[in-house]
Scaffold this active site. Structure first.
Site, mmCIF file in Angstrom:
data_model
loop_
_atom_site.group_PDB
_atom_site.id
_atom_site.type_symbol
_atom_site.label_atom_id
_atom_site.label_comp_id
_atom_site.label_asym_id
_atom_site.label_seq_id
_atom_site.Cartn_x
_atom_site.Cartn_y
_atom_site.Cartn_z
ATOM 1 N N CYS A 157 0.827 -1.210 0.000
ATOM 2 C CA CYS A 157 0.000 0.000 0.000
ATOM 3 C C CYS A 157 0.861 1.259 0.000
ATOM 4 C CB CYS A 157 -0.984 -0.005 1.150
ATOM 5 S SG CYS A 157 -0.248 -0.373 2.724
ATOM 6 N N HIS B 131 18.911 0.582 -2.695
ATOM 7 C CA HIS B 131 17.490 0.775 -2.447
ATOM 8 C C HIS B 131 16.819 -0.539 -2.046
ATOM 9 C CE1 HIS B 131 13.678 2.887 -2.776
ATOM 10 N NE2 HIS B 131 13.198 1.826 -3.389
ATOM 11 N N GLU C 31 9.260 -1.264 10.729
ATOM 12 C CA GLU C 31 8.085 -2.144 10.815
ATOM 13 C C GLU C 31 8.412 -3.476 10.131
ATOM 14 O OE1 GLU C 31 5.971 -2.999 8.192
ATOM 15 O OE2 GLU C 31 6.783 -1.802 6.556
ATOM 16 N N ALA D 183 -16.627 3.285 26.136
ATOM 17 C CA ALA D 183 -16.465 2.389 24.986
ATOM 18 C C ALA D 183 -16.060 3.152 23.731
ATOM 19 C CB ALA D 183 -17.751 1.611 24.764
ATOM 20 N N GLY D 184 -14.938 3.825 23.794
ATOM 21 C CA GLY D 184 -14.482 4.592 22.623
ATOM 22 C C GLY D 184 -13.717 3.718 21.644
#
Lengths: 431, 271
Positions: A50, A96, A111, A187-188
């Site tokens: 993505c 790269h 990540e 309850a957010g």
């Protein structure tokens, strides 16, 4: 080696542009076939996530027109997007690929998903036979580099989201989250996210209390938990080890006296309050009680930003690793080019030797096995002596840029090219 | 030779001491590994030293003060290794390595006679008494150590400034469980050790001097120990309060040990 890379990523292009170049997973094989059929392209890999679309190609002479491939494949005018597209060659392309696989080029540096995505892209291309030996070398090296970066730096070890920092802290207090109970007060969306994280890390069950009870029931159902009437909050709260508060109450609903009550009911087992409400739902004085730990949204966010800063520091270390790996990769590739030449040179001389022995063998008449051996040793020795220096020169030259020229010369001098081609049709005599 | 091996062991433990000092400021997994291996080695050398001392003197090697401290240090290390095997953490080492280093260092320098054998003393019971009491001490010291680390970790969590070596410490509940289990582990040793001591005394003197300071202080230490266990078990005392109590028990143990110097019946020093 002739690597070329073209792509768009989150740094160069907004999502409106990135989606123009997006290739759905099911259509990647088709795109790979197009790529291989493109003039000048020997093989390639397509990475599509993505945040990035990248096409890495091994080309015949290093000057394939990848832009026109993009234009043709996506049916669009690449000139319109030239400011978003980047094109890299050779060394820069290698660097790269290393950086992407090591998650240094990611939106959230460090990540862990990207490595898996790169591996998948590689596997897809390989299954289609689009991965040539040099590309293969590059990718295996890239995976090794990514692994080195992960083990030698702390780039992926710290949490960089509020929810995962909360999980880390809970683990610092409770060790394992197994069998721990989570209480959602309010309850957010945020508390739901945190609860999901805690559950996926092993927390046992969820209680939900909310001013509007229906919402509590709804959320409890989602997590297979238990909805509790808001009025019973103080009676039931000590059942939970981790309490996440996110109500819109204008003042703190948990005061130190509540904390003391919970602790005595819990035989002093610790409690962790995660207060993501503003204004705060948990009085900060609660943190002074032995065994109660209170973190508000600022504390969590601070932890996140200090972790982000840590990652940035680790990223510098990772860049140094990549630099040294670049050099090693370069050297390896060049030796790779030299090795087949050395092998065919050896083959060449061996053929000559065999042919010569066969020729004089008849004239020598009956030979004892001892003489036979002496003849063999003698001829072999001569060839080894002759071969010694050129081979050493080739091996040392492998590390220099001149290697390709030298290989060329050797191949031409001994006519090695033809030999390789005619090999299947039987060796062409030497003398 | 025994002393030589002990000195080699001391050198090994020095690495542990170094680890303990460095670990307080920053995490170094490399140094941790080295320290752990050095500690293994140190234990081997110390074991050689102890058995050799025993073989040479022909009698139980506790008969001199330097091996007494050495035995205690060895038992502490042994329990430390057990803790490491169960919890995979060397963090108690932050407290334990300096203690062990100190004990071995003293053992290396001093060469006082530890205890004279009196006529009628029952050697088997004496050995049991000393070893059991020392095992109890060792567990108590380790429990004390993990309580201290609990405090460190708690403070870092409360102050909301995690990082550095504190990021490497075990979780609070784990530390709590560790120190409680160590207490439980040590208590029977301590109790049996005291009983064995009474039996030795009975056999040697024909009576038990209930008013001797050594006896009274030992009972006091035992009582504090029991209290520590009880409060943990019944009220779930942990954290600061538990650490204070552990400090109390530890102090009582030190005083009971020191009582040797003014007790009429329990002498280390040859008078």
């Amino acid at each position: 080696m002739n690597f070329q890379l073209i792509g768009v990523n989150h740094k160069t292009a907004p999502v409106e542009v990135r989606e123009k170049f997006n290739i759905p997973e099911s259509r990647i094989p088709e795109a790979l076939r197009h790529l291989q059929a493109h003039p000048g392209v020997d093989g390639g890999i397509i990475l599509c996530t993505c945040n990035r679309v990248e096409i890495l190609a091994q080309t015949t002479n290093g000057s394939a027109d990848l832009r026109s491939f993009l234009g043709r494949h996506f049916q669009l005018d690449t000139k319109l997007y030239s400011e978003h597209l980047y094109e890299l060659r050779e060394q820069e392309a290698v660097r790269h690929v290393f950086r992407v696989a090591s998650s240094l080029d990611s939106m959230v540096v460090g990540e862990p998903q990207i490595l898996g995505q790169v591996k998948e892209a590689y596997a897809t291309a390989r299954a289609l036979g689009a991965v040539q030996p040099h590309l293969e070398q590059l990718m295996t090296r890239a995976f090794a580099v990514a692994k080195r970066v992960r083990t030698e730096t702390a780039i992926g070890s710290s949490s960089v989201s509020v929810a995962s920092v909360a999980v880390d802290l809970a683990k610092k207090i409770f060790g394992s989250l197994k069998g721990k109970h989570v209480y959602l007060v309010g309850a957010g969306k945020m508390s739901e996210l945190a609860a999901r994280h805690l559950l996926s890390n092993g927390a046992a069950s969820i209680f939900v209390a909310n001013r509007t009870h229906e919402r509590a029931v709804e959320l409890a159902q989602k997590f297979d938990g238990e909805a509790i009437l808001f009025e019973q909050l103080y009676e039931t709260c000590d059942r939970a080890d981790i309490v996440i508060t996110s109500t819109g109450a204008p003042h703190a609903i948990f005061q130190p006296e509540h904390g003391a009550l919970f602790l005595s009911r819990r035989k002093n087992r610790p409690m962790f309050f995660i207060d993501i409400a503003v204004p705060r739902n948990v009085s900060p004085e609660m943190n002074d009680l032995d065994g109660i730990f209170v973190y508000d949204i600022d504390d969590l966010q601070q932890a996140v930003s200090s972790n982000v800063a840590d990652r940035r520091k680790e990223a510098e270390h990772a860049e140094r690793i990549i630099n040294s790996e670049m050099e090693r990769f370069q050297a390896r590739l060049q030796t790779l080019e030299v090795v087949p030449t050395i092998v065919s040179l050896q083959d060449h001389f061996e053929t000559i030797r065999q042919a010569e022995i066969d020729r004089v063998r008849g004239r020598l008449g009956e030979l004892s096995s001892e003489q036979e051996r002496a003849l063999d040793t003698l001829t072999r020795g001569i060839i080894n002596k002759i071969m010694h220096t050129p081979m050493r020169t080739l091996k040392t030259a492998a590390r220099e840029p001149e290697a390709t020229t030298l290989i060329d010369v050797v191949r031409r001098l001994f006519n090695l090219e033809n030999k390789n081609e005619t090999k299947s049709g039987g060796a062409a005599g030497g003398s | 030779m025994a002393l030589l091996w002990l000195r080699v062991a001391l050198v090994c433990y020095t690495v542990g001491l170094l680890y303990a000092l460095v670990a307080l400021t920053r995490a170094s997994s490399w140094l941790e590994r080295v320290a752990l291996h050095a500690a293994y080695l140190g234990m081997v050398f110390q074991f050689v030293s102890l058995t050799e001392g025993f073989r040479l003197s022909g009698q139980f090697s506790l008969a001199s003060a330097h091996s007494a401290e050495s035995v205690l240090a060895f038992l502490i290390m042994a329990i430390f290794m057990i803790v490491y095997l169960i919890y995979k953490t060397t963090s108690p080492g932050i407290v334990i390595f300096p203690v062990v280093f100190l004990l071995v260092f003293v053992a290396c320098t001093g060469e006082q006679a530890f205890m004279r054998m009196l006529p009628g003393m029952r050697e088997g019971w004496l050995i049991a008494h000393i070893t059991l009491i020392f095992a109890g001490y060792a567990a108590l010291i380790l429990s004390f150590g993990s309580s201290l680390i609990y405090l460190l970790q708690e403070r870092s969590l409360k102050s909301k400034k995690a990082g550095g070596m504190l990021a490497q410490l075990p979780a609070l509940e784990v530390l709590d469980q560790m120190s409680f289990r160590l207490l439980l582990f040590g208590f029977p040793f301590m109790t049996l050790g005291l009983i064995a001591g009474v039996i030795v005394e009975e056999a040697t003197y024909g009576r038990v001097a209930y008013l001797d300071p050594k006896f009274l202080l030992s009972i006091l230490m035992w009582a504090v120990y029991l209290l520590l266990l009880y409060t943990r078990w019944s009220a779930g005392w942990r954290g600061r309060r538990a650490a204070y109590l552990a400090t109390g028990a530890f102090a009582a143990a030190v005083i009971a040990w020191a009582a040797n110097y003014f007790s009429a019946i329990h002498r280390f020093v040859r008078s």
